[in-house]
Design a protein around this motif. Structure first.
Motif, PDB file in Angstrom:
ATOM      1  N   ARG A 169       0.857  -1.279   0.098  1.00  0.00           N
ATOM      2  CA  ARG A 169       0.060  -0.030  -0.062  1.00  0.00           C
ATOM      3  C   ARG A 169       0.934   1.268   0.030  1.00  0.00           C
ATOM      4  N   ILE A 170       2.118   1.238   0.777  1.00  0.00           N
ATOM      5  CA  ILE A 170       2.928   2.394   0.838  1.00  0.00           C
ATOM      6  C   ILE A 170       3.567   2.804  -0.492  1.00  0.00           C
ATOM      7  N   ALA A 171       3.790   1.496  -1.119  1.00  0.00           N
ATOM      8  CA  ALA A 171       4.497   1.677  -2.449  1.00  0.00           C
ATOM      9  C   ALA A 171       3.621   1.771  -3.646  1.00  0.00           C
ATOM     10  N   GLY A 172       2.258   1.497  -3.259  1.00  0.00           N
ATOM     11  CA  GLY A 172       1.476   1.500  -4.555  1.00  0.00           C
ATOM     12  C   GLY A 172       1.656   0.443  -5.568  1.00  0.00           C
ATOM     13  N   ASP A 173       2.108  -0.541  -4.973  1.00  0.00           N
ATOM     14  CA  ASP A 173       2.326  -2.008  -5.851  1.00  0.00           C
ATOM     15  C   ASP A 173       1.237  -2.900  -5.823  1.00  0.00           C
ATOM     16  N   HIS A 174       0.397  -2.796  -7.006  1.00  0.00           N
ATOM     17  CA  HIS A 174      -0.816  -3.524  -7.082  1.00  0.00           C
ATOM     18  C   HIS A 174      -0.425  -5.112  -7.091  1.00  0.00           C
ATOM     19  N   ALA A 175       0.651  -5.513  -8.068  1.00  0.00           N
ATOM     20  CA  ALA A 175       1.139  -6.926  -7.851  1.00  0.00           C
ATOM     21  C   ALA A 175       1.421  -7.406  -6.477  1.00  0.00           C
ATOM     22  N   LEU A 176       2.176  -6.416  -5.565  1.00  0.00           N
ATOM     23  CA  LEU A 176       2.459  -7.233  -4.400  1.00  0.00           C
ATOM     24  C   LEU A 176       1.276  -7.193  -3.678  1.00  0.00           C
TER      25      LEU A 176
END
Length: 468
Positions: A260-267
């Motif tokens: 969520r912090i990184a805006g990483d949808h895959a993670l």
């Protein structure tokens, strides 16, 4: 770390004072942030500590509690000493610790740096602690994992005492990514039980890198966030597969927060996928469905049909355990539809395990949850036939599922034969999940113990239990 003979912990309860378990859990999380630690403490965890179900906290919680109550020891907090909980293995490990910063042995790539693990003797139960020590030393003294540890000044020191590096660059990020791959490789070959404690060290190192905040390039920072999150999921899976559900939940929650912090949808999709699986195994079936649906929403922004297929399978599993046959069948249909569209370059690296054998195995679990044992056995059998031998842990898991399904479907001889095949693999594979399934098979087969094949399996299984 839990015990079946839980003794309440009044000392810890007194320290909570007038605060509710939820309020105290929030204080624990704040204290963790103060020292750069990561825990997903909640009221349920506090309740388990006070009830004595957790006799000794993991290393992360230990550092947080000692920070909150300076001058007190674990015994003052009502906990048992770690060596009392973990027994001989902890004492042996303490005696065999490697130097603080071991020197890596150069290994030409792409040859694996894990040879000591595969040659370690694992066929005798008395060797369990020795094997764990070999695994730990192999993980911390070979390849890029050592580079990461050395770059942080990290040997056996707690993460809170590690000085932050002046700059995080390609070498450190690559080390985090490589640590994830090595954990997955070892898990595929040996299962989780001997790896979990070893893997916690590079995880702390990865988050120390992340907390340092010294990365200047955006692409490097994104890879570091993704790598740390994937490493947290990998360590969470090791906890999950070895029956440490609370610790697994904490690691998955940390990965989700990182996503969520990184805006990483895959993670984010990966974290929800594993959270759904964990919720199902923990008997929280509605949460399993909700987590799978959240993962599907995150994955919809990607281009991986195989990821959508796996998430649909996770939802199907939750619905099956809820007794929602129609919803389960719909989700299974969607999973097959996505799967049949084939792999793509957008499929995440961690999904290398997800092929037709896993699809069949997950469908078997759904039918088993619905009580359709013969249908479950057919899918489990297909999974065992299709699985490649080098995925030893999954092959053992599929055969254990097949044995259980056959036993409940009224085919005791065939179930015993499948059980023998699982036992053949347990010299090299350590997984609490597999042992639990095998024990379930033995219980179902007990009324048929006069059958020669069944009797032989039960006797062999009883020997395994006696050695454990």
């Amino acid at each position: 770390m839990t015990s079946s003979r839980a003794v309440p912990n009044p000392a810890f309860r007194r320290l909570r004072g007038q605060r509710s378990p939820g309020e105290f859990a929030a204080a624990v999380r704040r204290a963790a942030r103060e020292i750069g630690e990561h825990v997903a403490c909640d009221a349920r965890y506090i309740g388990r500590v006070e009830a004595g179900e957790i006799r000794c906290p993991n290393y992360a919680y230990e550092r947080v509690f000692l920070h909150m109550f300076p001058g007190l020891t674990l015994r003052d907090l009502g906990f048992s000493a770690r060596e009392d909980v973990r027994g001989r293995a902890a004492r042996v490990t303490a005696q065999r610790r490697p130097p603080a910063v071991p020197s890596p042995t150069p290994t030409p790539r792409p040859a694996p740096a894990w040879t000591p693990v595969s040659t370690a003797p694992t066929n005798h139960p008395s060797d369990t602690s020795e094997e764990s020590d070999v695994l730990r030393r192999a993980f911390m003294t070979t390849g890029p994992a050592t580079v990461m540890a050395a770059s942080l000044g990290l040997g056996e020191a707690p993460a809170a005492s590690v000085p932050a590096p002046r700059r995080v660059g390609e070498a450190e990020v690559h080390a985090v990514e490589e640590a994830v791959r090595r954990i997955r490789l070892l898990d595929d070959r040996h299962g989780a039980d001997g790896l979990y404690r070893s893997a916690a060290q590079p995880l702390r190192a990865a988050y120390t890198l992340l907390d340092a905040g010294t990365t200047t390039r955006r692409a490097t920072a994104h890879r570091l966030y993704a790598g740390a999150g994937e490493l947290s999921i990998s360590v969470g899976w090791l906890a999950h597969d070895s029956g440490r559900f609370d610790e697994a939940r904490s690691h998955y929650a940390e990965a989700l927060a990182t996503a969520r912090i990184a805006g990483d949808h895959a993670l984010e999709a990966h974290a929800f996928c594993n959270t759904s699986f964990l919720a199902r195994d923990a008997g929280q079936y509605r949460e399993a469905v909700r987590a799978a649906q959240a993962g599907r929403r995150a994955a919809a922004r990607l281009s991986s049909r195989r990821l959508l297929s796996l998430l649909a399978l996770r939802e199907a599993g939750g619905r099956a355990w809820l007794g929602d046959r129609t919803g389960c069948e719909q989700a299974l249909s969607q999973a097959h539809g996505y799967f049949e569209r084939g792999p793509s370059d957008s499929d995440p690296e961690w999904m290398s395990f997800f092929g037709e054998p896993e699809l069949e195995a997950q469908e078997a679990l759904c039918h088993a949850a619905l009580g359709d044992w013969a249908r479950a056995a057919r899918h489990a059998y297909r999974a065992t036939v299709l699985q490649q031998p080098h995925f030893a842990r999954n092959l053992a898991l599929y055969r254990a599922e097949l044995a259980t399904d056959l036993a409940r479907a009224g085919a005791p001889d065939e179930a015993a034969a499948a059980g023998h095949q699982v036992l053949d693999l347990l010299d090299d594979v350590q997984s609490s999940r597999i042992l639990t399934k095998l024990a379930a098979t033995a219980r179902v087969l007990l009324p048929h113990r006069r059958l020669p094949e069944v009797g032989a399996f039960l006797e062999r299984h009883a020997t395994l239990k006696a050695r454990a």
